[in-house]
Structures are given as C-alpha cells and as structure tokens.
Design a protein around this motif. Structure first.
Motif, PDB file in Angstrom:
ATOM      1  N   SER A 116       0.741  -1.520   0.322  1.00 11.23           N
ATOM      2  CA  SER A 116      -0.094  -0.208   0.101  1.00 11.23           C
ATOM      3  C   SER A 116       0.786   1.078   0.162  1.00 11.23           C
ATOM      4  O   SER A 116       2.283   1.184   0.301  1.00 11.23           O
ATOM      5  N   PRO A 117       0.173   2.336  -0.327  1.00  9.23           N
ATOM      6  CA  PRO A 117       0.814   3.149  -0.523  1.00  9.23           C
ATOM      7  C   PRO A 117       1.107   4.285   0.749  1.00  9.23           C
ATOM      8  O   PRO A 117       1.921   5.449   1.125  1.00  9.23           O
ATOM      9  N   GLY A 118       1.497   3.321   2.123  1.00  7.36           N
ATOM     10  CA  GLY A 118       1.442   4.095   3.580  1.00  7.36           C
ATOM     11  C   GLY A 118       2.729   4.450   3.672  1.00  7.36           C
ATOM     12  O   GLY A 118       4.332   4.281   3.127  1.00  7.36           O
ATOM     13  N   PRO A 119       2.831   5.158   4.593  1.00  5.82           N
ATOM     14  CA  PRO A 119       4.401   5.660   5.624  1.00  5.82           C
ATOM     15  C   PRO A 119       5.328   4.185   5.445  1.00  5.82           C
ATOM     16  O   PRO A 119       5.542   3.425   5.876  1.00  5.82           O
ATOM     17  N   MET A 120       6.645   5.014   4.702  1.00  4.85           N
ATOM     18  CA  MET A 120       7.622   4.015   4.239  1.00  4.85           C
ATOM     19  C   MET A 120       7.962   3.676   6.103  1.00  4.85           C
ATOM     20  O   MET A 120       8.639   4.980   6.480  1.00  4.85           O
ATOM     21  N   LYS A 121       7.878   2.747   5.993  1.00  3.40           N
ATOM     22  CA  LYS A 121       9.059   3.199   8.065  1.00  3.40           C
ATOM     23  C   LYS A 121      10.994   2.562   7.530  1.00  3.40           C
ATOM     24  O   LYS A 121      10.865   1.411   7.791  1.00  3.40           O
ATOM     25  N   VAL A 122      11.046   3.697   7.416  1.00  2.00           N
ATOM     26  CA  VAL A 122      12.938   3.817   7.145  1.00  2.00           C
ATOM     27  C   VAL A 122      13.369   4.525   8.356  1.00  2.00           C
ATOM     28  O   VAL A 122      13.241   4.810   9.761  1.00  2.00           O
ATOM     29  N   GLU A 123      14.473   3.038   8.721  1.00  2.00           N
ATOM     30  CA  GLU A 123      15.016   3.475  10.310  1.00  2.00           C
ATOM     31  C   GLU A 123      15.875   5.441  10.211  1.00  2.00           C
ATOM     32  O   GLU A 123      16.157   6.498   8.965  1.00  2.00           O
ATOM     33  N   ALA A 124      15.940   5.987  11.607  1.00  2.00           N
ATOM     34  CA  ALA A 124      15.708   6.992  11.503  1.00  2.00           C
ATOM     35  C   ALA A 124      17.352   8.243  10.610  1.00  2.00           C
ATOM     36  O   ALA A 124      16.605   8.956  10.191  1.00  2.00           O
ATOM     37  N   ALA A 125      18.451   6.850  10.432  1.00  2.00           N
ATOM     38  CA  ALA A 125      19.554   7.341  10.142  1.00  2.00           C
ATOM     39  C   ALA A 125      18.874   7.814   7.993  1.00  2.00           C
ATOM     40  O   ALA A 125      19.434   8.584   7.658  1.00  2.00           O
ATOM     41  N   ARG A 126      18.173   7.025   8.061  1.00  2.00           N
ATOM     42  CA  ARG A 126      17.987   7.317   6.462  1.00  2.00           C
ATOM     43  C   ARG A 126      16.869   7.768   5.963  1.00  2.00           C
ATOM     44  O   ARG A 126      16.749   8.979   5.526  1.00  2.00           O
ATOM     45  N   LEU A 127      16.073   8.850   7.361  1.00  2.00           N
ATOM     46  CA  LEU A 127      15.269   9.479   6.646  1.00  2.00           C
ATOM     47  C   LEU A 127      14.866  11.081   6.649  1.00  2.00           C
ATOM     48  O   LEU A 127      14.004  11.587   5.554  1.00  2.00           O
ATOM     49  N   ARG A 128      16.322  11.801   6.502  1.00  2.00           N
ATOM     50  CA  ARG A 128      16.096  12.642   5.740  1.00  2.00           C
ATOM     51  C   ARG A 128      16.805  13.104   4.493  1.00  2.00           C
ATOM     52  O   ARG A 128      16.329  13.677   3.961  1.00  2.00           O
ATOM     53  N   SER A 129      17.079  11.538   4.157  1.00  2.00           N
ATOM     54  CA  SER A 129      17.488  11.573   2.917  1.00  2.00           C
ATOM     55  C   SER A 129      16.454  11.509   1.532  1.00  2.00           C
ATOM     56  O   SER A 129      16.239  11.495   0.553  1.00  2.00           O
ATOM     57  N   MET A 130      14.940  11.198   2.988  1.00  4.37           N
ATOM     58  CA  MET A 130      13.777  11.048   1.538  1.00  4.37           C
ATOM     59  C   MET A 130      13.243  12.241   2.113  1.00  4.37           C
ATOM     60  O   MET A 130      12.140  11.997   1.370  1.00  4.37           O
ATOM     61  N   LEU A 131      13.513  12.994   2.971  1.00 12.91           N
ATOM     62  CA  LEU A 131      12.561  14.220   2.521  1.00 12.91           C
ATOM     63  C   LEU A 131      13.044  15.387   2.059  1.00 12.91           C
ATOM     64  O   LEU A 131      14.357  15.769   1.625  1.00 12.91           O
ATOM     65  N   GLY A 132      12.365  16.148   1.856  1.00  5.85           N
ATOM     66  CA  GLY A 132      13.154  17.347   0.903  1.00  5.85           C
ATOM     67  C   GLY A 132      12.528  18.858   0.549  1.00  5.85           C
ATOM     68  O   GLY A 132      10.688  18.530   0.952  1.00  5.85           O
ATOM     69  N   VAL A 133      13.087  19.532  -0.332  1.00  5.09           N
ATOM     70  CA  VAL A 133      12.481  20.590  -0.572  1.00  5.09           C
ATOM     71  C   VAL A 133      13.264  20.337  -2.453  1.00  5.09           C
ATOM     72  O   VAL A 133      14.004  20.041  -2.372  1.00  5.09           O
ATOM     73  N   ALA A 134      12.108  21.328  -3.014  1.00 10.26           N
ATOM     74  CA  ALA A 134      12.318  21.836  -4.604  1.00 10.26           C
ATOM     75  C   ALA A 134      12.632  23.300  -4.622  1.00 10.26           C
ATOM     76  O   ALA A 134      11.622  24.504  -3.705  1.00 10.26           O
TER      77      ALA A 134
END
Lengths: 104, 308
Positions: free
Chosen positions: B270-288
């Motif tokens: 499903s398209p639910g939130p990906m449970k990524v580990e804390a160390a990886r989270l910020r590489s998958m968030l961002g701005v353009a």
C-alpha cells in the motif's frame, strides 16, 4: 418523572445496541476487508482503521447516504443498517478504496 | 546564466550524490546536473514544499514540525534566494485547528510568502475548504466560490493553483470538476503563448499509478487547455517522492514530503508511510526550488533532501 425519562433514554439505546448483531470491517493497507459484507437487516457494522494513515467511510450515493468522520489509526465508525439493500461505499480520502455492504 | 546554454541532454537517470540534483529544462528537454553548479544561482527562483502533514506523529517521523522547520531552514539558506514558497498541499494531517496553527506559525517564521493549495488531509473538517481558504488563501481572489483555486503573476510567470482533492468519486482519483476547468479556460484566455505557466496542485495531474489513485481523473482536460503554451511546469505533491517526466512542452514534477516518504508505485502492498530507519529518513524528505532563467525559458528544478 422528568428525571426518570432522562435516565431511561440511554438505557433504551444501550438495550437496542446490545440486541443488534455486529459485523466488522477492517482497514489494512488501504483495503476494506471484507470488501463485500453481507448482513441481515438491523446489523451494526463497525469499521476499524488499522493503517497509519487516516481513512473515512463514505456512501457512494450522491449525495452520500452516510459518511463517517475521518478515522485516524485504530479509530472506529459504526452504523446500524436497518433497511435491506446494497450499499456501495469508498474512502473519502483515497477513493480507489471501495467496499460493499449487502443488507438482506 | 547557464554555463552551457546550448547543451542539451536527454533525460538522465537520477544520480543521487547526497546533495540533490538540478534540472534545467530547455526547449522541453530536461538536463540534470549536480546541485552547486552555476545554474542554481541565477534567475527568478521560488521554492516548492509539500506534504508537511503537521499532526502526524508515528513511525518513521515523530516530529513533523521539526522536519518542516528543517525544510524551511534549507529554503532560507538557498544561494538563489527564493521569491516565495509554493505549498502543494497536505499542510496538516487531520485538518485540526491546532495543526493549522502550528503550520502557519512555522511558515510565517521565515519571512517568505507562501502560496498554498489544499491536499485531501486539509479539507477533512465538516466546513470543507472554508477553513483552509480563510487561513491560507485570503490574499487571492478565488476562481470559484469555496473552490480553493486561483492564479497570480510573478516575474512574468503565470502561476495557477488548482484544487483536485474535493468531491472525489468512488473508485476514482483526484478531481478538478467542471466548474474549475471552466474557470481555468477563462483564466487562460488572451494570455500569450510565450508566457511561462506554472501549475501547482496536490495530487499529480498526470497518472502516476492508477491502482493507488495517484493521478487526476480530469487532469488531461486541464493539460489540454495548456497545450498552446510554450513552457508549462506542473508541480505536485501527494506521493512523497520525486518523479518527473516531460511530455511536449509540459514538464511534470512531484516533490518530496517534509514528513515521511512513501513507496515507489507498486513497491509495497500500500502507499502508506515507509518505515525507514532514522538515519535514512532525512535523505527521503526534502524541498525543491525552481529557477526561471530570463530570456531562455528554461526552468531549473532542484530537489534538495533534508539530509544534504
């Protein structure tokens, strides 16, 4: 007298609820399970959202015959289906999620 | 000015190097280069932020106000100073007044205007679009009563904010509706085809993945109305990941969320939130950030992960 009437109302409601058969629909991974639920008239259907994302239960009629508030994780919505018929519904946030309640 | 204005590259795979990627679209052909090149610092620039989901506090992100604040700090720190921010919806998670309050306070804290369109999470209140319009679109003239869509001009660019998250139909995807499409047609009447157009809306206007509802039922009709324009950039959110494609003169781009990543289409049940580990989270968030280089027409889109 007046005081008794006030007390009686919730009791009557509770008694009615206790009598109603209950059926459950769960929401997991953006899917209503079971997608098709067949119940006798008078059944209380309870939807429970197990996802981390909110969902809702909206009758597909326009305008909808019933509509839940938004259900956050582990929140529930219940509706008693008194009238026989076929009730299509969907998630108001994710309309590709569809379900069906058939009341006999 | 770009260093190599005549160089054209075909669509390249996204080569992530931790700091983000610049996209320069020249004559409909996008060119990618690593952030930090000269392109980033020229022209009229604005930032896109999306899917703040203030109110969400579960794995993988217990602090969405914190990651939004990091995103805003990244915008503030950009070399090419953005003129303003476009927010492509899901400012809040559950449309609660306290969530709107927190978001408004954070966006108000960096001294930049923000132009918003709603996501489906922003219109959950019984009052529908009204609280969102009152709070976030008061400066704009509504295209239709309660519609939450509008347009404005800046630096010769025509910006169109659309609402494709209300009146959704069973089994369908995003929806603009006939009233909004009629307004869009009127809004475009008499505009020169050389006017760069930027459309921003929450759900992708093109079909990314129908099975998850990632598209807009009547998006093609809106795009049809935009066909005659030489430069059209469509910015969306909703899918919490960067996706882009070019079709004719239209460049589509979806932005990351500042709250949580979602899986690639079909990559999860499903398209639910990906449970990524804390160390990886910020590489998958961002701005353009998007830059218009005057006189050449290209729009450069840079996606910057928060962990950069």
């Amino acid at each position: 007298m007046r005081r008794r009437a006030v007390l009686a109302a919730p009791l009557l409601l509770a008694a009615r609820r206790a009598r109603a058969a209950e059926a459950k629909v769960t929401i997991d991974n953006f899917v209503f399970t079971p997608p098709r639920l067949e119940v006798p008239a008078g059944t209380r259907v309870v939807w429970t959202n197990h996802d981390d994302i909110p969902h809702s239960v909206v009758h597909s009629g326009r305008p909808p015959g019933f509509k839940s508030p938004v259900l956050d994780t582990d929140e529930t919505f219940a509706r008693i289906f008194d009238m026989p018929g076929t009730y299509d519904y969907f998630c108001g946030l994710h309309p590709h999620m569809k379900g069906l309640v058939v009341v006999t | 000015m770009t260093e190599h204005p005549t160089r054209r590259h075909t669509l390249e795979c996204m080569a992530w190097a931790g700091t983000g990627l610049i996209w320069t679209i020249t004559g409909g052909v996008p060119r990618s280069a690593l952030i930090g090149t000269a392109e980033a610092a020229t022209g009229f620039t604005f930032a896109q932020m999306s899917d703040s989901h203030i109110g969400f506090a579960r794995e993988p992100n217990m602090d969405t106000p914190g990651t939004l604040a990091e995103g805003l700090a990244a915008v503030k720190a950009m070399v090419a100073k953005p003129a303003f921010i476009l927010h492509t919806g899901d400012v809040t998670h559950l449309s609660k007044p306290a969530e709107f309050d927190a978001a408004e306070k954070l966006f108000g804290s960096i001294g930049l205007d923000t132009h918003y369109v709603p996501g489906e999470h922003d219109v959950l209140d019984e009052a529908g679009t009204k609280p969102f319009i009152a709070r976030f679109q008061a400066r704009h003239t509504q295209g239709g009563e309660g519609g939450a869509y509008y347009s404005f001009d800046a630096e010769g660019v025509h910006f169109i904010g659309l609402n494709n998250v209300v009146d959704l139909k069973a089994g369908g995807m995003g929806n603009l509706g006939t009233a909004q499409l009629a307004w869009l047609e009127r809004d475009l009447v008499g505009r020169s085809t050389s006017t760069p157009i930027v459309v921003f809306a929450h759900i992708p206007l093109w079909t990314v993945y129908e099975k998850w509802g990632w598209g807009t039922e009547d998006g093609a009709q809106a795009l049809g109305l935009l066909k005659r324009f030489g430069s059209v950039t469509v910015l969306n959110g909703h899918i919490h990941q960067v996706m882009q494609k070019v079709e004719g003169n239209v460049a589509f781009h979806s932005a990351r969320s500042t709250a949580f990543p979602q899986p690639a289409p079909g990559a999860a049940p499903s398209p639910g939130p990906m449970k990524v580990e804390a160390a990886r989270l910020r590489s998958m968030l961002g701005v353009a950030s998007v830059t218009l280089v005057p006189g050449q027409g290209p729009l450069a889109i840079i996606d910057t992960p928060l962990g950069a």
